[in-house]
Write an enzyme that holds these catalytic residues in place. Structure first.
Site, PDB file in Angstrom:
ATOM      1  N   ASP A 104      50.495 -55.528 -24.702  1.00  9.25           N
ATOM      2  CA  ASP A 104      51.551 -54.572 -24.376  1.00  9.25           C
ATOM      3  C   ASP A 104      52.145 -54.889 -23.007  1.00  9.25           C
ATOM      4  OD1 ASP A 104      49.151 -53.936 -23.134  1.00  9.25           O
ATOM      5  OD2 ASP A 104      49.262 -51.789 -23.514  1.00  9.25           O
ATOM      6  N   ASP A 107      49.606 -56.933 -16.067  1.00  8.39           N
ATOM      7  CA  ASP A 107      49.759 -56.521 -14.672  1.00  8.39           C
ATOM      8  C   ASP A 107      49.013 -57.535 -13.816  1.00  8.39           C
ATOM      9  OD1 ASP A 107      50.122 -55.224 -12.314  1.00  8.39           O
ATOM     10  OD2 ASP A 107      48.913 -53.469 -12.794  1.00  8.39           O
ATOM     11  N   LYS A 135      54.553 -57.469 -15.408  1.00  5.81           N
ATOM     12  CA  LYS A 135      54.809 -57.002 -14.039  1.00  5.81           C
ATOM     13  C   LYS A 135      54.728 -58.165 -13.061  1.00  5.81           C
ATOM     14  CE  LYS A 135      53.483 -52.156 -14.233  1.00  5.81           C
ATOM     15  NZ  LYS A 135      52.526 -51.158 -13.698  1.00  5.81           N
ATOM     16  N   ASP A 163      49.813 -45.965 -22.185  1.00  4.70           N
ATOM     17  CA  ASP A 163      49.404 -44.594 -21.902  1.00  4.70           C
ATOM     18  C   ASP A 163      49.299 -44.285 -20.424  1.00  4.70           C
ATOM     19  OD1 ASP A 163      46.985 -46.279 -21.590  1.00  4.70           O
ATOM     20  OD2 ASP A 163      45.987 -44.357 -21.240  1.00  4.70           O
TER      21      ASP A 163
HETATM   22  P1  IMP Z   1      45.671 -56.089 -16.034  1.00  2.00           P
HETATM   23  O1  IMP Z   1      44.285 -56.517 -16.468  1.00  2.00           O
HETATM   24  O2  IMP Z   1      45.754 -55.677 -14.589  1.00  2.00           O
HETATM   25  O3  IMP Z   1      46.766 -57.064 -16.427  1.00  2.00           O
HETATM   26  O4  IMP Z   1      45.916 -54.721 -16.739  1.00  2.00           O
HETATM   27  C1  IMP Z   1      46.468 -54.617 -17.982  1.00  2.00           C
HETATM   28  C2  IMP Z   1      46.201 -53.238 -18.539  1.00  2.00           C
HETATM   29  O5  IMP Z   1      46.412 -52.233 -17.548  1.00  2.00           O
HETATM   30  C3  IMP Z   1      47.172 -52.972 -19.648  1.00  2.00           C
HETATM   31  O6  IMP Z   1      46.677 -53.410 -20.893  1.00  2.00           O
HETATM   32  C4  IMP Z   1      47.343 -51.480 -19.542  1.00  2.00           C
HETATM   33  O7  IMP Z   1      46.338 -50.825 -20.287  1.00  2.00           O
HETATM   34  C5  IMP Z   1      47.154 -51.163 -18.075  1.00  2.00           C
HETATM   35  N1  IMP Z   1      48.449 -51.057 -17.350  1.00  2.00           N
HETATM   36  C6  IMP Z   1      48.924 -51.857 -16.375  1.00  2.00           C
HETATM   37  N2  IMP Z   1      50.142 -51.434 -15.953  1.00  2.00           N
HETATM   38  C7  IMP Z   1      50.420 -50.339 -16.701  1.00  2.00           C
HETATM   39  C8  IMP Z   1      51.547 -49.436 -16.738  1.00  2.00           C
HETATM   40  O8  IMP Z   1      52.551 -49.555 -16.023  1.00  2.00           O
HETATM   41  N3  IMP Z   1      51.465 -48.428 -17.628  1.00  2.00           N
HETATM   42  C9  IMP Z   1      50.397 -48.228 -18.456  1.00  2.00           C
HETATM   43  N4  IMP Z   1      49.331 -49.054 -18.463  1.00  2.00           N
HETATM   44  C10 IMP Z   1      49.346 -50.088 -17.577  1.00  2.00           C
HETATM   45 MG    MG Z   2      45.613 -48.447 -20.640  1.00  2.00          MG
END
Ligand code: IMP
Ligand code: MG
Length: 183
Positions: A104, A107, A135, A163
């Site tokens: 989805d 980040d 992002k 969410d």
């Molecule tokens: P990462 O491991 O930091 O890339 O985090 C990814 C996960 O963080 C995603 O699968 C989402 O569940 C959550 N996440 C990161 N940014 C957002 C946002 O803006 N809205 C909602 N969930 C987010």
């Molecule tokens: Mg989440």
């Protein structure tokens, strides 16, 4: 649920349902071109990718299999650490498969980076990633994301599977959550 119904809880709509569908259709075409004549296994990460998966797989004009993983990443507070535990594993073997991970949003990309290495170590022929949203911080991680829907600013977004405290996943658009909702 439509943005109208939560208009007091969001600051603005980033992508409408129609814009998302148009982009997913374009990505489906790119994926068809890339995997021409090859098998394809789509792997979604629960729960955020459910809505992207459901729409994306139906835009594909070819066969594709679907499988799911659930992972939990250890970390302090809201930042993921990249240390991951598998809660639900794949039903299928990925040996010699062309795996496309469906996400989805990326980040920090830490969990994704772990997942890609994990799938490669199990003998997948190749592992690529498709994400609806990306992002700016994702640039810091060494995961090559082949298919990106939209690059977005560093705001907290909800909807279309994403969410905030398990809510807003059923919002049809992607919208920026009003900061008053978490302050
Ligand atoms: P990462 O491991 O930091 O890339 O985090 C990814 C996960 O963080 C995603 O699968 C989402 O569940 C959550 N996440 C990161 N940014 C957002 C946002 O803006 N809205 C909602 N969930 C987010
Ligand atoms: Mg989440």
């Amino acid at each position: 649920m439509k943005s109208e119904e939560v208009k007091d809880e969001i600051t603005n709509v980033l992508f409408t349902e129609a814009q998302i569908q148009k982009r997913l259709q374009e990505l489906a075409q790119e994926v068809e071109d890339h995997y021409q004549g090859q098998d394809l296994l789509l792997v979604g990460v629960l729960k955020g990718a459910v809505v992207v998966m459901a729409d994306f797989i139906r835009h594909l004009k070819r066969h594709a299999e679907m499988d799911w993983m659930a992972v939990s990443s250890y970390g302090s507070g809201t930042k993921s650490s990249g240390v991951v535990r598998i809660i639900k594993d794949l039903d299928q073997d990925v040996v010699n498969r062309n795996v496309l991970v469906i996400e989805d949003i990326i980040d920090s990309g830490l969990t994704l980076s772990w997942l890609v290495s994990n799938l490669r170590s199990r003998g997948a022929r190749n592992v690529e990633v498709l994400t609806l949203l990306r992002k700016p911080d994702a640039a810091k991680v060494a995961v090559n994301v082949k298919f990106v829907g939209f690059d977005i600013p560093n705001d907290f977004v909800v909807g279309y599977g994403l969410d905030f405290a398990e809510k807003y996943r059923n919002l049809r658009d992607v919208a920026v959550l009003s900061p008053k909702m978490y302050s």
